[in-house]
Design a protein around this motif. Sequence first.
Motif, PDB file in Angstrom:
ATOM      1  N   VAL A  20      40.846 113.319  19.338  1.00  0.00           N
ATOM      2  CA  VAL A  20      40.423 114.110  18.175  1.00  0.00           C
ATOM      3  C   VAL A  20      39.487 113.244  17.339  1.00  0.00           C
ATOM      4  O   VAL A  20      39.861 112.149  16.902  1.00  0.00           O
ATOM      5  CB  VAL A  20      41.628 114.561  17.324  1.00  0.00           C
ATOM      6  CG1 VAL A  20      41.150 115.333  16.092  1.00  0.00           C
ATOM      7  CG2 VAL A  20      42.575 115.418  18.155  1.00  0.00           C
ATOM      8  N   ASP A  26      45.928 114.028   9.979  1.00  0.00           N
ATOM      9  CA  ASP A  26      46.762 114.897  10.807  1.00  0.00           C
ATOM     10  C   ASP A  26      47.897 115.469   9.959  1.00  0.00           C
ATOM     11  O   ASP A  26      49.071 115.173  10.156  1.00  0.00           O
ATOM     12  CB  ASP A  26      47.314 114.107  11.996  1.00  0.00           C
ATOM     13  CG  ASP A  26      48.128 114.971  12.951  1.00  0.00           C
ATOM     14  OD1 ASP A  26      48.094 116.204  12.789  1.00  0.00           O
ATOM     15  OD2 ASP A  26      48.793 114.419  13.831  1.00  0.00           O
ATOM     16  N   LEU A  30      49.919 117.443  14.357  1.00  0.00           N
ATOM     17  CA  LEU A  30      49.430 117.696  15.708  1.00  0.00           C
ATOM     18  C   LEU A  30      49.873 116.607  16.670  1.00  0.00           C
ATOM     19  O   LEU A  30      50.269 116.889  17.803  1.00  0.00           O
ATOM     20  CB  LEU A  30      47.899 117.783  15.694  1.00  0.00           C
ATOM     21  CG  LEU A  30      47.221 118.076  17.030  1.00  0.00           C
ATOM     22  CD1 LEU A  30      47.542 119.484  17.492  1.00  0.00           C
ATOM     23  CD2 LEU A  30      45.704 117.888  16.901  1.00  0.00           C
ATOM     24  N   VAL A  63      38.459 117.090  20.899  1.00  0.00           N
ATOM     25  CA  VAL A  63      38.238 117.969  19.753  1.00  0.00           C
ATOM     26  C   VAL A  63      37.339 117.223  18.782  1.00  0.00           C
ATOM     27  O   VAL A  63      37.640 116.083  18.403  1.00  0.00           O
ATOM     28  CB  VAL A  63      39.567 118.346  19.068  1.00  0.00           C
ATOM     29  CG1 VAL A  63      39.292 119.172  17.811  1.00  0.00           C
ATOM     30  CG2 VAL A  63      40.469 119.110  20.026  1.00  0.00           C
ATOM     31  N   SER A  65      34.971 117.385  15.135  1.00  0.00           N
ATOM     32  CA  SER A  65      34.597 118.064  13.901  1.00  0.00           C
ATOM     33  C   SER A  65      33.113 117.834  13.624  1.00  0.00           C
ATOM     34  O   SER A  65      32.623 116.706  13.741  1.00  0.00           O
ATOM     35  CB  SER A  65      35.425 117.524  12.736  1.00  0.00           C
ATOM     36  OG  SER A  65      34.865 117.938  11.497  1.00  0.00           O
ATOM     37  N   ALA A  91      35.796 121.925  16.140  1.00  0.00           N
ATOM     38  CA  ALA A  91      36.699 122.241  15.035  1.00  0.00           C
ATOM     39  C   ALA A  91      35.954 123.071  13.993  1.00  0.00           C
ATOM     40  O   ALA A  91      34.848 122.731  13.573  1.00  0.00           O
ATOM     41  CB  ALA A  91      37.229 120.957  14.413  1.00  0.00           C
ATOM     42  N   VAL A 112      38.375 125.754  17.715  1.00  0.00           N
ATOM     43  CA  VAL A 112      39.721 125.785  17.163  1.00  0.00           C
ATOM     44  C   VAL A 112      39.626 125.660  15.647  1.00  0.00           C
ATOM     45  O   VAL A 112      38.786 124.917  15.120  1.00  0.00           O
ATOM     46  CB  VAL A 112      40.585 124.640  17.748  1.00  0.00           C
ATOM     47  CG1 VAL A 112      40.055 123.268  17.354  1.00  0.00           C
ATOM     48  CG2 VAL A 112      42.047 124.785  17.322  1.00  0.00           C
ATOM     49  N   ARG A 114      40.568 124.711  11.799  1.00  0.00           N
ATOM     50  CA  ARG A 114      41.228 123.670  11.024  1.00  0.00           C
ATOM     51  C   ARG A 114      41.868 124.326   9.808  1.00  0.00           C
ATOM     52  O   ARG A 114      41.312 125.273   9.260  1.00  0.00           O
ATOM     53  CB  ARG A 114      40.204 122.614  10.569  1.00  0.00           C
ATOM     54  CG  ARG A 114      39.530 121.880  11.690  1.00  0.00           C
ATOM     55  CD  ARG A 114      38.361 121.058  11.188  1.00  0.00           C
ATOM     56  NE  ARG A 114      38.768 119.925  10.377  1.00  0.00           N
ATOM     57  CZ  ARG A 114      37.938 119.261   9.549  1.00  0.00           C
ATOM     58  NH1 ARG A 114      36.683 119.645   9.425  1.00  0.00           N
ATOM     59  NH2 ARG A 114      38.365 118.231   8.858  1.00  0.00           N
ATOM     60  N   TYR A 116      44.592 122.155  12.107  1.00  0.00           N
ATOM     61  CA  TYR A 116      44.990 122.426  13.477  1.00  0.00           C
ATOM     62  C   TYR A 116      46.428 122.942  13.569  1.00  0.00           C
ATOM     63  O   TYR A 116      47.306 122.503  12.847  1.00  0.00           O
ATOM     64  CB  TYR A 116      44.865 121.159  14.322  1.00  0.00           C
ATOM     65  CG  TYR A 116      43.491 120.544  14.276  1.00  0.00           C
ATOM     66  CD1 TYR A 116      42.398 121.189  14.836  1.00  0.00           C
ATOM     67  CD2 TYR A 116      43.286 119.301  13.667  1.00  0.00           C
ATOM     68  CE1 TYR A 116      41.130 120.635  14.789  1.00  0.00           C
ATOM     69  CE2 TYR A 116      42.024 118.734  13.619  1.00  0.00           C
ATOM     70  CZ  TYR A 116      40.943 119.396  14.175  1.00  0.00           C
ATOM     71  OH  TYR A 116      39.705 118.848  14.123  1.00  0.00           O
ATOM     72  N   LEU A 121      46.346 125.260  19.565  1.00  0.00           N
ATOM     73  CA  LEU A 121      45.572 124.351  20.404  1.00  0.00           C
ATOM     74  C   LEU A 121      46.173 124.253  21.799  1.00  0.00           C
ATOM     75  O   LEU A 121      45.455 124.231  22.809  1.00  0.00           O
ATOM     76  CB  LEU A 121      45.495 122.968  19.751  1.00  0.00           C
ATOM     77  CG  LEU A 121      44.580 121.949  20.435  1.00  0.00           C
ATOM     78  CD1 LEU A 121      43.154 122.489  20.540  1.00  0.00           C
ATOM     79  CD2 LEU A 121      44.584 120.627  19.675  1.00  0.00           C
TER      80      LEU A 121
END
Length: 238
Positions: A20, A26, A30, A63, A65, A91, A112, A114, A116, A121
Motif C-alpha cells: 500500500v 491505517d 487493514l 494499492v 494513492s 485509491a 478502491v 478510502r 479502506y 478490498l
Amino acid sequence: MGARTYLHRWAETAGAQLLVVDPGRDEAGLTDGMAGRGVHVTWVSSTVDGLVEFGRLDPHTVVVSPDAPGLPAADFVTAIRRHGSPYVVAALEHDNAADVGVLMLAGASAVVARPYSTDHLWELLSHSPRSLREHAHVVVGPIELDAASYRVLIDGERIADLPLKEFELLRALLLRAPGVVTDDELREALWGSDGLRPSGNTIAMHVTRLRHRLGGTADVRRIRGRGYSLTVEPSTGQ
C-alpha cells in the motif's frame, strides 16, 4: 506472543504480499484484517519507498494513492507495470477522481474507496486475475483449512480448533503437499526469523500432536535430513 503477533508473522512468511503506497494512516485496521486472511500488508508513505519495497517484495497487489508524494503516482504505476505484472488498485477519495482516472490509464486495473475496508478490498482482490484466496483457503483431499475463519474441516465436518502452532504447521504442510517442507521453512513459518530458534525435537513434538488430531485422514511423514510432507491416506479415496 499473542495470536495477533503470530498471524502477522505467519502472513509475512507464507502469505501473499500487498503493498500500500499511501501517505495516510491505517486507521481502518487493514493490516490486521488482511493478516487474518493470509495476506501481509507493507504500508509506505511515498512512491519512492514504494519502488524500493516493490523490488524487495514482488507483491501480488499494489494499492496506490494519487496523493502519495515523490515520483508522480502515474509514473510509479507505469514503472512497476514495466517491471512486473502486479494487480494495481487506485485509491479513491471524492476529491481525487480525476487523478484516479490518470492512474487507470497508466495501468491500474481497479479502484478502491478510502478509507479502506478489509472486506471490500478482499472481495476485490479475490476476483482479480491472481486470486488471493489460495493463501487463506487451502484444500487437500478431505482436509479444508480456512485462515479467514480460523477453522479446519475434515470431510466437511469442522474439527476442534487447533492450537495456533499446529494450525500454522498444518497450513504450511497443506500449501506444499505432497512436497516436503524443510525444517528451516517450518521454523520460519512457526517462529519467524527473530528470537529463539527451536530444535528439531520441538518441531517433532508439534507434528506428533498434529498427527493425533488428524487421525487417519492424512500421513505426516518425516523425511530424514529434509523435513516433513503431508499426503492424504489412500483410505480417503484420493
